[in-house]
Design a protein around this motif. Sequence first.
Motif, short mmCIF file in Angstrom:
data_model
loop_
_atom_site.label_atom_id
_atom_site.label_comp_id
_atom_site.label_asym_id
_atom_site.label_seq_id
_atom_site.Cartn_x
_atom_site.Cartn_y
_atom_site.Cartn_z
N UNK A 70 0.85 -1.20 0.00
CA UNK A 70 0.00 0.00 0.00
C UNK A 70 0.88 1.24 0.00
N UNK A 71 0.73 2.04 -1.04
CA UNK A 71 1.54 3.24 -1.20
C UNK A 71 0.70 4.49 -0.96
N UNK A 72 1.32 5.64 -1.13
CA UNK A 72 0.72 6.97 -1.00
C UNK A 72 0.66 7.40 0.46
N UNK A 73 1.58 8.28 0.84
CA UNK A 73 1.73 8.71 2.23
C UNK A 73 0.52 9.45 2.77
N UNK A 74 -0.27 10.09 1.91
CA UNK A 74 -1.36 10.91 2.41
C UNK A 74 -2.66 10.16 2.56
N UNK A 75 -2.64 8.85 2.35
CA UNK A 75 -3.88 8.08 2.49
C UNK A 75 -3.66 6.88 3.39
N UNK A 76 -3.50 7.15 4.65
CA UNK A 76 -3.43 6.08 5.64
C UNK A 76 -4.54 6.29 6.64
N UNK A 77 -4.43 5.73 7.83
CA UNK A 77 -5.65 5.66 8.62
C UNK A 77 -5.58 6.15 10.06
N UNK A 78 -4.46 6.64 10.52
CA UNK A 78 -4.37 7.25 11.85
C UNK A 78 -3.51 8.49 11.75
N UNK A 117 6.48 3.42 7.35
CA UNK A 117 5.03 3.51 7.38
C UNK A 117 4.34 2.81 6.23
N UNK A 118 5.11 2.20 5.32
CA UNK A 118 4.49 1.48 4.20
C UNK A 118 3.93 0.16 4.70
N UNK A 119 2.73 -0.18 4.25
CA UNK A 119 2.05 -1.39 4.71
C UNK A 119 2.09 -2.48 3.65
N UNK A 120 2.26 -3.70 4.11
CA UNK A 120 2.16 -4.87 3.24
C UNK A 120 1.06 -5.78 3.79
N UNK A 121 0.05 -6.01 2.96
CA UNK A 121 -1.07 -6.85 3.33
C UNK A 121 -0.93 -8.22 2.66
N UNK A 122 -1.48 -9.25 3.31
CA UNK A 122 -1.48 -10.60 2.74
C UNK A 122 -2.91 -11.00 2.45
N UNK A 123 -3.10 -11.63 1.28
CA UNK A 123 -4.44 -12.06 0.87
C UNK A 123 -4.31 -13.30 -0.02
N UNK A 124 -5.38 -14.08 -0.09
CA UNK A 124 -5.38 -15.28 -0.93
C UNK A 124 -6.64 -15.32 -1.79
N UNK A 125 -6.46 -15.67 -3.06
CA UNK A 125 -7.57 -15.86 -3.98
C UNK A 125 -7.53 -17.29 -4.54
N UNK A 126 -8.68 -17.88 -4.85
CA UNK A 126 -8.67 -19.19 -5.50
C UNK A 126 -7.90 -19.12 -6.82
N UNK A 127 -7.08 -20.12 -7.07
CA UNK A 127 -6.32 -20.15 -8.32
C UNK A 127 -7.28 -20.21 -9.50
N UNK A 128 -7.04 -19.36 -10.47
CA UNK A 128 -7.91 -19.28 -11.65
C UNK A 128 -7.05 -19.48 -12.90
N UNK A 129 -7.21 -20.63 -13.54
CA UNK A 129 -6.42 -20.95 -14.73
C UNK A 129 -7.22 -20.75 -16.02
N UNK A 130 -8.45 -20.29 -15.90
CA UNK A 130 -9.30 -20.13 -17.07
C UNK A 130 -9.34 -18.70 -17.59
N UNK A 131 -9.35 -17.74 -16.68
CA UNK A 131 -9.43 -16.34 -17.11
C UNK A 131 -8.15 -15.91 -17.81
N UNK A 132 -8.27 -15.04 -18.78
CA UNK A 132 -7.11 -14.54 -19.53
C UNK A 132 -6.73 -13.13 -19.12
N UNK A 133 -7.54 -12.53 -18.25
CA UNK A 133 -7.21 -11.20 -17.73
C UNK A 133 -7.85 -11.06 -16.36
N UNK A 134 -7.27 -10.18 -15.55
CA UNK A 134 -7.74 -10.00 -14.19
C UNK A 134 -7.78 -8.52 -13.84
N UNK A 135 -8.74 -8.15 -13.01
CA UNK A 135 -8.81 -6.80 -12.48
C UNK A 135 -8.80 -6.87 -10.95
N UNK A 136 -8.22 -5.85 -10.33
CA UNK A 136 -8.16 -5.81 -8.87
C UNK A 136 -8.51 -4.41 -8.38
N UNK A 137 -9.37 -4.39 -7.36
CA UNK A 137 -9.75 -3.16 -6.69
C UNK A 137 -9.75 -3.43 -5.19
#
Length: 259
Positions: free
Chosen positions: A41-49, A86-106
């Motif tokens: 997570x980047x951008x110094x002006x958008x954190x939470x405390x 102050x840089x944050x690293x988050x961990x997350x898991x998604x089901x493996x997807x071998x069928x899609x040819x493109x992905x979007x993330x938000x």
Amino acid sequence: MKKMFGNLMIVAVAAMGLASCQNESIQEIIRPQEVIMTIVAEADDTRTVIDEANKVVNWSEGDQLKVIENSAVYRTTTDIAIDGDGKAQFTIAFPANTEATSFTYNAIYPASAVVEDDAEKIDAAKIKVIVKEQQMATATSFDPAADMLVSKHIETEAQPTELNMQFKRLVALGKMTLKNLPNDAAIEKVIFTAAEGKGLAGRNYVNATTGEVSEYGYHAPINTNALTINYAEAISTRDIYFTCNPFEMEAGETFKVKV
């Protein structure tokens, strides 16, 4: 001899039955493969405390993101690591997807603000989020769970193991300084009320692709023109921090503050 043979046969049959039951109860658990991702997570002006002394806003322990893959798969981050800068690293898991040819993330912060409606999990332009009316502030900062950040839209050709995300804030940060209170007064709660029709908190639609709020206060019954700022321990300072939906006040309009 016949009696003994009969007893042996009974024992043997019972043993076979037990073995059969044991074999039936042993089932192989097949877990779907997952792709573990690290979100930086980047951008110094958008954190939470707020760290007002150093004029920065920091990520804090316990922060969680709601991350959306292909406008359909919603997952919450499970861990956060914050480095010395102050840089944050988050961990997350998604089901493996071998069928899609493109992905979007938000991603939306905080994860708890996202309303997961199965009927609308296919439209990244209409993500439901709630700005809290009941907020738990501290003497030096606003309630992190009342913040609202959205990430820059990301497109990839495959599921990545690392995502660099930049965030922007969708709510206003408020700091209100109270005056003329008794010197020994400790504050447990502050209620800020704007004019009728001012949607300070409630449910909004966020367009995660453009990073904008497409509609503030679309669900009238739970939208409110009042905020309640609570404190786990009464404070002796006079600065009151809060978040709210952006709104305008014209000359002559009034608001109320109850302490």
